[in-house]
Design an enzyme around this catalytic site. Structure first.
Site, PDB file in Angstrom:
ATOM      1  CG  ASP B   9      -2.019   1.003   1.151  1.00  0.00           C
ATOM      2  OD1 ASP B   9      -2.438   1.405   0.070  1.00  0.00           O
ATOM      3  OD2 ASP B   9      -2.571   1.648   2.208  1.00  0.00           O
ATOM      4  CB  CYS B  72      -2.366   0.724  -2.829  1.00  0.00           C
ATOM      5  SG  CYS B  72      -2.335   2.472  -3.441  1.00  0.00           S
ATOM      6  CG  ASN B  73      -9.143   0.812  -3.278  1.00  0.00           C
ATOM      7  OD1 ASN B  73      -9.863   0.264  -4.084  1.00  0.00           O
ATOM      8  ND2 ASN B  73      -8.969   0.461  -2.333  1.00  0.00           N
ATOM      9  CB  THR B  74      -4.177   5.074  -5.839  1.00  0.00           C
ATOM     10  OG1 THR B  74      -5.231   5.892  -5.115  1.00  0.00           O
ATOM     11  CG2 THR B  74      -3.802   6.398  -6.966  1.00  0.00           C
ATOM     12  CB  CYS B 187     -10.553   4.377  -0.289  1.00  0.00           C
ATOM     13  SG  CYS B 187      -9.334   5.133   0.501  1.00  0.00           S
TER      14      CYS B 187
END
Lengths: 266, 266
Positions: B9, B72-74, B187
């Site tokens: 993340d 980590c969503n991004t 998120c």
């Protein structure tokens, strides 16, 4: 020959310092570096911030800077010694400049400082203000930068509540009878919240905004000759130029143009 | 020989995924990397995020990871192809996993996705959900991560107002009669706001939380043998271990120990 002023910030906030300098320093070439790939500095350690700031300042000197303005409060608070050691030109930091202005303004010799978590945790403003005979209360306001970047600035109900909550938290830190008469805005994002601070304080404190006083001090030190030529600006960022261009105009108060991407050493 | 799961993340959020995996994968060695010197990824460009994510994943493989969870969503949204190309082991990303879970849950085949600015701007959830036959409405919520990191989580009045504002903004995006029946929390910080979402939605939507469903999917894929040994965790961060240790426990739900600093190539 025209003077080149290098302006350094971790992101957009320093554009409020540049904005205040533009009318005061006509004929000047400004080179602005926003280390946007590594922002925000506010949540990082001292060693990391110093490393990033020194590489940024070296870049600005390569671009011909004769004078450096460290517009990033976090870098000024945590890394000014390292920056001065690495620089070959004069360096003006917002912390010392803000503390000196607060000392000039405060009749009660008592100031409240607001800033990011890292700026406040460094106690750099407390030291700089104490050295000038001021009593200092400090309050970290981690949500104000994200609120400004969301565009929820003056007159937004959430922002009004958050400003009131932070000022209320600060209030509980004062001893009775030692209320400060001066509020020092220790973050270059905060000028965009000026109307909220004016509303919340309702004249109870004089507001010193670090962007404005740093610009005034730079103009004093550089003593520009009156010139008809407007100031020129070049912008460098470590992340997307497009994003900087679109978000930056709110901070600069005019369109941000000539933005180039640059890679800095880690 | 025990399995090593690498969890990546940009910061703390992935600890909610790790927290959900711990009871499901006994006997497993977890190696967690938080790229805290360069967080948040949410405001950075795709190229920058991909470069950071690939160097992070290479580090986790050097630590012996047999399986990678991109918490980590991004990074999952913007860089999963680059990560898969660089990885020598299977990779599970939260975006695909979240979209698949939403498709399973939604009877109306219509979902509302909340995430950071960069996750939403990438439309990665929209693509992953559309590919599974879902109608998607997306809403960026840039203030929710800072609110969680400030500790203003469940039942804080500012957070309640902000959650209501974002859900209200999303509401204005629906056509009449096409209201989604499912909310996908895109998120890993958002599980800490679960009670606020429950309150605001009052049962109008089923909530799919990406941390929980990613942990469940990892357990399915790795099919752990029942084991009496508890899972073991090692943590690496690119910024201050002390800060990660003190802030991380709120995300992990237990003390964060064995945190080491690591330098990653830019």
């Amino acid at each position: 020959m025209s003077m080149t002023v290098g302006v350094f910030d971790s992101g957009f906030g320093g554009l409020t310092v540049l904005r205040a300098m533009l009318p005061l320093l006509p004929g000047t070439r400004f080179v602005y570096l926003g280390d946007t790939a590594r922002l925000p500095y506010g949540s990082k350690s001292r060693a990391t911030i110093a490393r990033y700031a020194v590489s940024s300042v070296e870049f600005l000197q390569q671009q011909g800077a004769d004078f450096l303005v460290i517009a990033c409060n976090t870098a000024s608070a945590l890394a000014l010694d390292e920056i001065r050691a690495a620089a070959r030109v004069p360096v003006l930091g917002v912390v010392e400049t803000g503390a000196a202005a607060a000392a000039n303004v405060s009749k009660a010799k008592s100031v409240l400082v607001l800033g990011t978590a890292a700026t406040i945790a460094s106690h750099a403003y407390a030291h700089a203000c104490s050295a000038r005979g001021l009593h200092v209360v400090e309050q970290a306001c981690p949500l104000l930068v994200p609120l400004v970047e969301e565009g929820w600035t003056d007159h937004h109900p959430v922002t009004a509540t958050v400003v009131d909550l932070y000022l209320g938290q600060a209030q509980s830190l004062y001893a009775k009878g030692s209320e400060p008469d001066t509020l020092l805005l220790g973050c270059t994002h905060y000028p965009l919240l000026r109307a909220e601070f004016d509303r919340a304080l309702a004249g109870r404190m004089t507001i010193v905004d670090s962007a404005g006083v740093t610009a005034a001090r730079a103009a004093e030190l550089l003593a520009p000759s009156p010139s008809a030529a407007p100031a020129r600006c070049e912008f460098f960022v470590t992340d997307s130029p497009q994003q900087f261009q679109s978000l930056g105009s709110r901070f600069l108060g005019q369109p941000v143009e000539n933005v180039q991407h640059v890679e800095l050493p880690e």
